[in-house]
Design an enzyme around this catalytic site. Structure first.
Site, PDB file in Angstrom:
ATOM      1  CG  HIS A   1       3.146   6.267   1.996  1.00 39.73           C
ATOM      2  ND1 HIS A   1       4.034   6.608   2.279  1.00 39.73           N
ATOM      3  CD2 HIS A   1       2.562   5.499   2.802  1.00 39.73           C
ATOM      4  CE1 HIS A   1       4.262   6.206   3.477  1.00 39.73           C
ATOM      5  NE2 HIS A   1       3.463   5.696   3.505  1.00 39.73           N
TER       6      HIS A   1
ATOM      7  CG  MET B   1       2.371  11.041   2.665  1.00 38.61           C
ATOM      8  SD  MET B   1       3.029  10.427   1.153  1.00 38.61           S
ATOM      9  CE  MET B   1       2.151  12.622   0.722  1.00 38.61           C
TER      10      MET B   1
ATOM     11  CG  ASN C   1      -2.550   0.971   1.227  1.00 36.25           C
ATOM     12  OD1 ASN C   1      -2.075   2.117   2.190  1.00 36.25           O
ATOM     13  ND2 ASN C   1      -3.098   0.512  -0.106  1.00 36.25           N
TER      14      ASN C   1
ATOM     15  CG  HIS D   1       5.875   2.810   1.499  1.00 36.71           C
ATOM     16  ND1 HIS D   1       5.214   2.945   1.411  1.00 36.71           N
ATOM     17  CD2 HIS D   1       6.711   2.000   2.006  1.00 36.71           C
ATOM     18  CE1 HIS D   1       4.553   2.605   2.520  1.00 36.71           C
ATOM     19  NE2 HIS D   1       5.200   2.297   3.126  1.00 36.71           N
TER      20      HIS D   1
ATOM     21  CD  GLN E   1       5.871  -6.391  10.806  1.00 37.27           C
ATOM     22  OE1 GLN E   1       6.022  -6.675  10.600  1.00 37.27           O
ATOM     23  NE2 GLN E   1       5.523  -4.276  10.781  1.00 37.27           N
TER      24      GLN E   1
HETATM   25  O1  PAF Z   1       7.866  -0.225   8.912  1.00 40.46           O
HETATM   26  C1  PAF Z   1       7.336  -2.075   7.910  1.00 40.46           C
HETATM   27  O2  PAF Z   1       6.369  -1.524   7.142  1.00 40.46           O
HETATM   28  C2  PAF Z   1       7.309  -3.181   8.512  1.00 40.46           C
HETATM   29  O3  PAF Z   1       7.544  -2.773   9.548  1.00 40.46           O
HETATM   30  C3  PAF Z   1       8.759  -3.986   7.655  1.00 40.46           C
HETATM   31  C4  PAF Z   1      10.218  -3.225   8.383  1.00 40.46           C
HETATM   32  C5  PAF Z   1       8.007  -4.428   6.144  1.00 40.46           C
HETATM   33  C6  PAF Z   1       8.629  -5.056   8.687  1.00 40.46           C
HETATM   34  O4  PAF Z   1       7.451  -5.677   8.113  1.00 40.46           O
END
Ligand code: PAF
Length: 284
Positions: A35, A187, A33, A38, A62
């Site tokens: 944005h 974001m 997803n 990223h 997580q």
């Molecule tokens: O920051 C994130 O999107 C997540 O915690 C990561 C580092 C991709 C681990 O799943």
């Protein structure tokens, strides 16, 4: 042209071919997803590497039992297009079986003590164990020379730096700046959970962080700064988990002491939990 890789053998063959050519590999792990935040990490990784791999994997380990794992937005087509436009060379898109071959319950887990236990770690027990577990696996799979993480997840960045240092992983960690909407909202993939009314309120988190910074610069005692931030968030409609000022190692600074600081907020708005932070220096 981006390659989409869904099997570990494909990923390993691609990375080995690059390494045989002497190319440096950059890595941007994500949960999808995507944005502009990223994509800025892809740009950052590209500045330090010849090829960039990004992963999209919504990591079950997580998320807590009452968190948003099942409703976390999954948008693989848009993510693939966006990564290609950002200059990413390969998208690693593993299934859960590729990430956890013995299953989630029997998976070897990584725990980084200390830094994982406070703030986000205290509010989301086990969260950083899940992050460290998946990031270790991703690093083993991708074998990057550099990997980029965003400063919005300030504590995650600190946990990962400690993980890499402690396990002596040969990966350089890069930190990308927070990317904000025009009204200051950081974001986040979770912003789309917000209703229009909540979206209008959400930038109050960033305004509160800026007010915390200004009060600290003006010498207001830290306890008062934190109490005022908590009250401001509540009056805007948030339920804060924390609104604090810390040293970058998360220890509590004394009043009057100079040095690097970070103001951190985690707060719920309706069903959406948002985090943000502002880093600053106080004169000695
Ligand atoms: O920051 C994130 O999107 C997540 O915690 C990561 C580092 C991709 C681990 O799943």
């Amino acid at each position: 042209m981006i390659q989409t890789l869904t099997r570990l053998e494909q990923l390993r063959a691609t990375i080995s071919a690059w390494k045989r050519e002497g190319l440096r590999v950059g890595f941007v792990p994500t949960m999808g997803n995507l944005h502009a935040g990223h994509y800025s990490l892809v740009t950052l990784a590209r500045q330090h590497a010849d090829r960039v791999v990004s992963s999209v994997f919504v990591n079950p380990t997580q998320f807590g039992p009452n968190e948003d794992f099942t409703r976390y937005p999954r948008t693989p087509e848009a993510d693939t297009r966006g990564l290609a436009a950002a200059g990413c060379d390969a998208l690693w898109l593993p299934e859960v079986e590729a990430m956890y071959p013995f299953g989630v319950e029997l998976a070897a887990k990584i725990h980084v003590p200390g830094v994982s236990g406070v703030l986000e770690g205290a509010c989301r027990p086990g969260h950083f164990d899940g992050v460290c577990t998946v990031v270790t696996r991703l690093f083993n799979q991708v074998q990057p020379d550099v990997a980029a993480f965003g400063r919005k997840d300030f504590q995650q960045l600190a946990v990962i730096r400690q993980l890499v240092a402690d396990l002596q992983m040969p990966v350089e960690i890069l930190a990308g700046e927070i990317v904000r909407e025009d009204d200051g909202l950081a974001m986040s993939s979770r912003n789309q959970y917000l209703s229009p009314d909540e979206r209008a309120v959400a930038p109050a988190i960033h305004r509160t962080l800026l007010a915390m910074h200004a009060s600290m610069q003006a010498g207001v005692p830290r306890a008062r700064v934190e109490a005022e931030a908590d009250a401001a968030l509540r009056s805007a409609g948030f339920v804060p988990d924390y609104a604090v000022v810390r040293r970058p190692d998360f220890s509590e600074p004394a009043d009057g002491e100079g040095g690097a600081r970070v103001a951190l907020i985690a707060a719920r708005l309706g069903r959406t939990r948002l985090i943000d932070n502002v880093e600053f220096d106080l004169p000695a």
